[in-house]
Motif scaffolding. Structure first.
Motif, PDB file in Angstrom:
ATOM      1  N   PHE A  32       0.820  -1.208   0.000  1.00  0.00           N
ATOM      2  CA  PHE A  32       0.000   0.000   0.000  1.00  0.00           C
ATOM      3  C   PHE A  32       0.858   1.263   0.000  1.00  0.00           C
ATOM      4  O   PHE A  32       1.997   1.257   0.456  1.00  0.00           O
ATOM      5  CB  PHE A  32      -0.907   0.039   1.234  1.00  0.00           C
ATOM      6  CG  PHE A  32      -1.907  -1.067   1.280  1.00  0.00           C
ATOM      7  CD1 PHE A  32      -3.066  -1.000   0.527  1.00  0.00           C
ATOM      8  CD2 PHE A  32      -1.689  -2.185   2.051  1.00  0.00           C
ATOM      9  CE1 PHE A  32      -3.989  -2.030   0.559  1.00  0.00           C
ATOM     10  CE2 PHE A  32      -2.602  -3.222   2.095  1.00  0.00           C
ATOM     11  CZ  PHE A  32      -3.761  -3.145   1.343  1.00  0.00           C
ATOM     12  N   ALA A  33       0.266   2.348  -0.478  1.00  0.00           N
ATOM     13  CA  ALA A  33       0.779   3.699  -0.296  1.00  0.00           C
ATOM     14  C   ALA A  33      -0.362   4.481   0.334  1.00  0.00           C
ATOM     15  O   ALA A  33      -1.540   4.205   0.066  1.00  0.00           O
ATOM     16  CB  ALA A  33       1.189   4.327  -1.629  1.00  0.00           C
ATOM     17  N   TRP A  34      -0.023   5.429   1.205  1.00  0.00           N
ATOM     18  CA  TRP A  34      -1.043   6.181   1.919  1.00  0.00           C
ATOM     19  C   TRP A  34      -0.897   7.660   1.603  1.00  0.00           C
ATOM     20  O   TRP A  34       0.211   8.192   1.558  1.00  0.00           O
ATOM     21  CB  TRP A  34      -0.883   5.992   3.427  1.00  0.00           C
ATOM     22  CG  TRP A  34      -1.100   4.589   3.881  1.00  0.00           C
ATOM     23  CD1 TRP A  34      -2.277   4.050   4.321  1.00  0.00           C
ATOM     24  CD2 TRP A  34      -0.140   3.538   3.966  1.00  0.00           C
ATOM     25  NE1 TRP A  34      -2.092   2.734   4.668  1.00  0.00           N
ATOM     26  CE2 TRP A  34      -0.789   2.388   4.456  1.00  0.00           C
ATOM     27  CE3 TRP A  34       1.214   3.441   3.660  1.00  0.00           C
ATOM     28  CZ2 TRP A  34      -0.142   1.183   4.658  1.00  0.00           C
ATOM     29  CZ3 TRP A  34       1.859   2.238   3.857  1.00  0.00           C
ATOM     30  CH2 TRP A  34       1.184   1.132   4.351  1.00  0.00           C
ATOM     31  N   GLN A  35      -2.037   8.317   1.430  1.00  0.00           N
ATOM     32  CA  GLN A  35      -2.052   9.770   1.220  1.00  0.00           C
ATOM     33  C   GLN A  35      -2.630  10.415   2.469  1.00  0.00           C
ATOM     34  O   GLN A  35      -3.696  10.024   2.947  1.00  0.00           O
ATOM     35  CB  GLN A  35      -2.878  10.139  -0.004  1.00  0.00           C
ATOM     36  CG  GLN A  35      -2.848  11.629  -0.288  1.00  0.00           C
ATOM     37  CD  GLN A  35      -3.620  11.998  -1.542  1.00  0.00           C
ATOM     38  OE1 GLN A  35      -4.288  11.177  -2.141  1.00  0.00           O
ATOM     39  NE2 GLN A  35      -3.526  13.255  -1.929  1.00  0.00           N
ATOM     40  N   TRP A  36      -1.917  11.410   3.000  1.00  0.00           N
ATOM     41  CA  TRP A  36      -2.262  12.070   4.244  1.00  0.00           C
ATOM     42  C   TRP A  36      -2.474  13.562   4.018  1.00  0.00           C
ATOM     43  O   TRP A  36      -1.808  14.156   3.171  1.00  0.00           O
ATOM     44  CB  TRP A  36      -1.124  11.920   5.254  1.00  0.00           C
ATOM     45  CG  TRP A  36      -0.615  10.541   5.423  1.00  0.00           C
ATOM     46  CD1 TRP A  36       0.381   9.932   4.703  1.00  0.00           C
ATOM     47  CD2 TRP A  36      -1.058   9.573   6.365  1.00  0.00           C
ATOM     48  NE1 TRP A  36       0.583   8.658   5.152  1.00  0.00           N
ATOM     49  CE2 TRP A  36      -0.292   8.408   6.182  1.00  0.00           C
ATOM     50  CE3 TRP A  36      -2.029   9.578   7.365  1.00  0.00           C
ATOM     51  CZ2 TRP A  36      -0.472   7.268   6.948  1.00  0.00           C
ATOM     52  CZ3 TRP A  36      -2.202   8.434   8.129  1.00  0.00           C
ATOM     53  CH2 TRP A  36      -1.430   7.305   7.918  1.00  0.00           C
ATOM     54  N   GLU A  37      -3.328  14.159   4.817  1.00  0.00           N
ATOM     55  CA  GLU A  37      -3.453  15.610   4.832  1.00  0.00           C
ATOM     56  C   GLU A  37      -2.252  16.150   5.604  1.00  0.00           C
ATOM     57  O   GLU A  37      -2.027  15.778   6.764  1.00  0.00           O
ATOM     58  CB  GLU A  37      -4.756  16.016   5.521  1.00  0.00           C
ATOM     59  CG  GLU A  37      -5.032  17.487   5.452  1.00  0.00           C
ATOM     60  CD  GLU A  37      -6.381  17.815   6.051  1.00  0.00           C
ATOM     61  OE1 GLU A  37      -6.390  18.577   7.041  1.00  0.00           O
ATOM     62  OE2 GLU A  37      -7.393  17.315   5.538  1.00  0.00           O
TER      63      GLU A  37
END
Length: 64
Positions: A32-37
């Protein structure tokens, strides 16, 4: 400085969006790759790699 714990494994890569509003990370041997604010550390979305593959790097296109 904002510090948050989002991964159980070491972060392998991190990339800021061109507008600076979000961050994408990869960690450990995850698929997985995660996108964060960026300002809050809130998870925006999780991306899954193709079957039987692992994510190692993160990047944004120049237009985001």
């Amino acid at each position: 400085m904002l510090v948050w714990k989002g991964h159980g494994a070491k972060v392998r890569s991190l990339a800021f969006a061109p507008d600076g509003r979000s961050i994408v990370t990869t960690a450990g041997n995850s698929k997985f790759a995660w996108q964060w604010e960026a300002s809050t550390g809130t998870l925006i979305r999780q991306f899954e790699a193709a079957p039987f593959s692992r994510t190692r790097t993160a990047a944004f296109f120049p237009d985001g």
